[in-house]
Design an enzyme around this catalytic site. Structure first.
Site, PDB file in Angstrom:
ATOM      1  N   HIS A  63       2.778 -34.597 -23.083  1.00  0.00           N
ATOM      2  CA  HIS A  63       2.080 -34.000 -21.946  1.00  0.00           C
ATOM      3  C   HIS A  63       1.958 -34.995 -20.802  1.00  0.00           C
ATOM      4  CE1 HIS A  63      -0.956 -35.998 -24.461  1.00  0.00           C
ATOM      5  NE2 HIS A  63      -1.611 -36.245 -23.344  1.00  0.00           N
ATOM      6  N   HIS A  81       0.257 -38.826 -28.218  1.00  0.00           N
ATOM      7  CA  HIS A  81      -0.723 -39.598 -28.989  1.00  0.00           C
ATOM      8  C   HIS A  81      -0.416 -39.460 -30.473  1.00  0.00           C
ATOM      9  CE1 HIS A  81      -2.674 -39.909 -25.177  1.00  0.00           C
ATOM     10  NE2 HIS A  81      -2.888 -38.610 -25.107  1.00  0.00           N
ATOM     11  N   GLU A 104      -7.174 -34.571 -27.663  1.00  0.00           N
ATOM     12  CA  GLU A 104      -8.028 -34.438 -26.482  1.00  0.00           C
ATOM     13  C   GLU A 104      -8.101 -32.994 -26.008  1.00  0.00           C
ATOM     14  OE1 GLU A 104      -6.038 -37.497 -24.322  1.00  0.00           O
ATOM     15  OE2 GLU A 104      -4.321 -36.266 -23.825  1.00  0.00           O
ATOM     16  N   ARG A 155       4.224 -43.875 -24.192  1.00  0.00           N
ATOM     17  CA  ARG A 155       4.695 -43.300 -22.924  1.00  0.00           C
ATOM     18  C   ARG A 155       6.173 -42.938 -22.955  1.00  0.00           C
ATOM     19  NH1 ARG A 155       0.696 -46.798 -21.710  1.00  0.00           N
ATOM     20  NH2 ARG A 155      -0.991 -45.878 -20.522  1.00  0.00           N
ATOM     21  N   GLN A 161       3.213 -38.670 -21.871  1.00  0.00           N
ATOM     22  CA  GLN A 161       2.675 -39.403 -23.003  1.00  0.00           C
ATOM     23  C   GLN A 161       2.513 -38.537 -24.240  1.00  0.00           C
ATOM     24  OE1 GLN A 161      -1.945 -39.715 -22.178  1.00  0.00           O
ATOM     25  NE2 GLN A 161      -0.780 -40.344 -20.396  1.00  0.00           N
TER      26      GLN A 161
HETATM   27 ZN   LIG Z   1      -3.137 -37.718 -23.205  1.00  0.00          ZN
END
Ligand SMILES: [Zn+2]
Length: 395
Positions: A263, A99, A134, A282, A97
């Site tokens: 990642h 972001h 994140e 994705r 995925q």
């Molecule tokens: Zn992630």
């Protein structure tokens, strides 16, 4: 401060034992317990216990008196709690995925709204208008895929993998973008034609225990083991296992993933702290929707040299610095009888991953407890046994 009850997500890739153990629950139906969410995201309703009997939703509490519960600075800057805290138990690997940036998320979210794509549609790319950087801190040995390999290492991988040698001239002429586009635009039949022989070659070695977790072949074997080794309908995500860094973290080590960095989590338990968003594009290892043109827009096609963070020791706390204003995290480790005190101008959420503690000498919290701390509240925690607690806050 208030006790919180977060939301368990029973995604299929989750383990069956860790989260039930942490939260002190049974798991009679042997369900997968993948994630435990604490925050204000609409996908993870978190309850606040006002006393032993009465509770309300965390978003409702904050909305009732935003200045009191967020502090003026966070209220002015973000308008709401900017972070979402999770505990993850990764049994089988997650999808590859990426972001989006904040700007791209806003554009994408607005465009899908304008086009009338329902929020719960399987083809929806943007669940909200926020970015989702994140940081994750390992709770034990943890494995993940993290960004494209540096050029020489990627060439080595392709040269030592006969089925992927044909990609060498494509990578040399088209770089990371050309290479990735090539495999993402192959038809299902072409993917099978390339990957099935590779899978057939590496699987016996996996069964014999010949591959180590730092080798892509191990993870290809793991996929085949989970999905049954049928050698057709192969997932194009397998290419990425060969293109990306395979990173291993020890307990207490952390890694940050910003916008555009591809990642995938492979195995282990972690604490994950992110901006309050669920925007995921994705790129494989998933039965879910893959929108290749959209995905290509958000990936940063460049080499990644993984930066594993050991944290900065400040007394009993290890502090992990994140290069964004939305959140920061501390890991507080106390021996039985030790204390730790702090006060922070913004809102905080804690999760206790081992041991029992008291808060301000009055509230006893067992392992698995989560606590909401108001801005400027003075806190003293005391360990009744050896304990580890994570504390998420706004820097
Ligand atoms: Zn992630």
């Amino acid at each position: 401060m208030y006790r919180l009850t977060g939301k368990v997500q029973h995604y299929v890739w989750g383990g069956r034992d860790y989260l039930p153990w942490l939260l002190g629950k049974g798991n009679a139906h042997h369900q997968p317990y993948a994630e435990y969410w604490m925050g204000v995201h609409s996908g993870g309703h978190t309850r606040v216990w006002l006393n032993d009997h009465a509770h309300t939703g965390l978003p409702d509490l904050i909305r009732s008196e935003p200045r009191r519960y967020l502090g003026s600075e966070v209220l002015q800057k973000f308008g709401d709690l900017p972070f979402l805290l999770k505990v993850l138990d990764v049994k089988s690997m997650l999808s590859i995925q990426v972001h989006p940036t904040k700007e791209a998320a806003k554009l994408g979210f607005d465009a899908e709204n304008t086009a009338g794509v329902p929020l719960d549609s399987l083809h929806r790319n943007f669940k909200d208008a926020n970015h989702k950087p994140e940081i994750m801190v390992a709770l034990g040995d943890f494995w993940l895929l993290h960004g494209f390999l540096p050029e020489d290492e990627l060439l080595n991988r392709l040269e030592s993998t006969p089925e992927l040698e044909f990609l060498i001239p494509i990578f040399k002429s088209g770089g990371y973008h050309g290479l990735y586009r090539q495999v993402m635009e192959l038809s299902e039949e072409e993917v099978d034609k390339i990957i099935a022989p590779l899978a057939r070659r590496v699987y016996p070695g996996y069964q014999a225990g010949n591959w180590s977790k730092s080798q892509p072949e191990f993870w290809v074997g793991r996929i085949l083991e989970v999905t049954a080794p049928v050698f057709r309908g192969m997932d194009r995500g397998i290419f990425s296992i060969y293109f990306f860094n395979i990173v291993s973290l020890k307990e207490g080590q952390a890694i940050f993933q910003g916008p555009g960095l591809p990642h995938a989590y492979l195995e282990g338990q972690n604490i994950e702290l992110m901006s309050n968003s669920d925007n995921v594009l994705r790129g494989g290892l998933t039965p879910k929707h893959i929108d290749v043109p959209e995905l290509m827009k958000h990936i940063r096609f460049e080499a990644t040299h993984p930066k594993v963070l050991d944290g900065i020791q400040e007394g009993a706390a290890l502090k992990y610095i994140c290069p964004i204003p939305d959140f920061t995290i501390r890991r507080v480790s106390l021996r039985k009888g030790e204390e730790y005190s702090w006060s922070d101008p913004g809102p905080q959420i804690s999760i206790q991953v081992s041991g029992d503690l008291t808060w301000n000498d009055e509230m006893k919290c067992l392992k698995g407890s989560s606590v909401w701390v108001n801005p400027n509240e003075k806190c003293v925690i005391k360990a009744l046994e050896d304990s580890i607690l994570f504390l998420a806050s706004v820097p």
